[in-house]
Write an enzyme that holds these catalytic residues in place. Structure first.
Site: not given
Ligand code: UD1
Length: 419
Positions: A22-23, A117, A122, A306, A398
């Site tokens: 995903k990232n 999230c 952030r 994560d 997601r």
């Protein structure tokens, strides 16, 4: 509203294929904006963040053809607007990659503050510092970011903090800049290397990705015309490795890069699990109660934040008291309250949590507070005795492709139910 209903305990057994990262994918898709042409991307995970990324690109003028549910061909010859759609960019964090890519391609972008999230503050100051050093004017007003530059010029940039997002974003902005950019104190995560490999395949000149100094020699144009396959997801792989330990199962993970899993492998061995590295697959099994262990999350190659909640499930079942120190995000222990509803004994104080291991977890209704917390609750529900209902699935969807189908194939009794 949907929920996952899990009847445990089940030791997970069998083979699972890991999806594309995903990232990496959420950065590679905006990176296509730098190409004046067409490219094909394969091994995309089938998750909601990818679908939204594609919608954003289409809004900006890209033409996307789906070749299969994991592959697209994208034509970015014609970018028709420099205003990103606020309703879509607010849905996830990585929408900020539009800024670096559009600054590089069009010298201008207007985008909403990114969502994602809720893990505490952030900030994006390092992204902005990088863009400004390359010559852009950046302003943040009323929840929107405006960035503009005549022609970006390569420059040395020192990151005050090791940031995955800022490293990738500055890399994107500097690919078409005039001259050479160096990013010092760069993040080294596997997906940074993957984005650099993608850009190099399309004609960029990026060296040193995966080390803490990245050098980008600006090129005139990215030609496109090639096919690129996204790297396997290190975090999804780690989630299944920890699920094997938490459920005392035996899993073989296919399509993973075991080198990316070294910190997780080391911790699994420390808690008494077994890991067999077979090159492009990895087997993890555990037949006894895990031992206690202490964890500190760190940038790659340290233990990934994560995977902290999934490791928390293992430690909540361990023999003895473990400590997790979360050094990246300030509010990443929200899941511990949910695990406590299932019988865990966890005390979280700021960025530290103490896990007094229990012999068993018991099913309960629980709520995902964010993506990885949600995955941890699915693992906990599979290990726990009785019925667990996991709510707030939009977080899990997601970032995890068909989570219930993958768990079901490994023996879990798990159903998605509409309420
Ligand atoms: C990425 C990952 C996320 C992961 C995180 C850390 C994506 C889409 N998301 O997030 O899943 O948890 O890396 O591995 O890839 N910081 C600043 N200023 C900045 C940028 C970051 O102070 O300009 C701080 C953050 O508050 C945090 C730390 O730096 O404490 C690391 O953040 P960063 O690596 O940027 O995380 P993301 O790229 O947002």
């Amino acid at each position: 509203m949907e929920k996952l209903v899990i009847k445990g305990p089940t030791p997970l057994k069998g083979e699972v294929t890991i999806s594309g990262a995903k990232n990496a994918a959420v950065a590679i898709l905006p990176a296509t904006l730098l190409i004046d042409g067409t490219c094909t991307i394969e091994n995309l995970p089938n998750i909601s963040d990818i679908k939204i990324s594609c919608e954003i690109l289409e809004h900006l003028g890209a033409k996307i053809t789906w070749n299969s549910e994991h592959s697209i061909t994208i034509d970015t010859s014609n970018i028709t607007t420099t205003k990103a759609p606020l309703d879509l960019t607010s849905k996830f964090r990585a929408s900020y990659y539009i800024i670096g890519a559009m600054l590089g391609r069009k010298g201008e972008i207007e985008v909403g503050m990114p969502g994602g999230c809720k893990l505490g503050a952030r900030p994006i100051d390092q992204h902005i510092k990088g863009f400004e050093t390359l010559g852009a004017n950046v302003s943040v007003e009323k929840g929107k970011i405006y960035a503009k530059a005549k022609k970006l010029k390569g420059a040395p940039i020192y990151m005050d903090i090791v940031s995955v997002g800022a490293t990738i974003n500055v890399m994107l902005a500097s690919v078409l800049a005039k001259g050479t950019t160096t990013i010092d104190n760069a993040a080294k995560e596997p997906h940074i290397v993957d984005v650099a490999n993608f850009l190099n395949t399309m004609g960029a000149d990026i060296r040193g990705a995966g080390t803490d100094v990245i050098k980008i020699n600006g090129v005139e144009k990215l030609h496109g015309g090639s096919t690129y396959s996204v790297v396997p997801d290190q975090i999804e792989a780690g989630t299944f490795m920890l699920a094997a330990v938490a459920t005392r199962g035996d899993l073989t993970l296919k399509n993973c890069i075991t080198k990316h899993l070294e910190s997780i492998t080391a911790k699994i061995i420390e808690v008494g699990g077994n890991v067999e590295d077979n090159g492009d697959s990895i087997r993890v099994w555990c037949s006894k109660r895990p031992n206690k262990a202490n964890i500190k999350t760190l940038p790659y190659p340290g233990f990934p934040t994560d995977l902290q909640p999934q490791m928390g499930v293992v430690l909540s079942l361990a023999n003895g008291t473990s400590v997790i120190n979360e050094s990246i995000w300030e509010s990443r222990f929200q899941y511990t309250e949910e695990l406590n509803k299932m019988g865990a004994r966890i005390t979280a104080q700021g960025k530290t949590a103490f896990f007094e291991g229990v012999k068993k977890l018991y099913g309960a209704p629980v709520y995902s507070s964010d993506l990885r917390a949600g995955a941890a609750l699915v693992v906990a529900g599979t290990a726990a005795e009785g019925i667990t209902e996991v709510y707030n699935l939009e977080h899990i969807d997601r970032g995890y492709e068909n989570i219930e189908e993958k768990f079901r194939k490994l023996g879990a009794k798990i159903e998605r139910v509409k309420e």
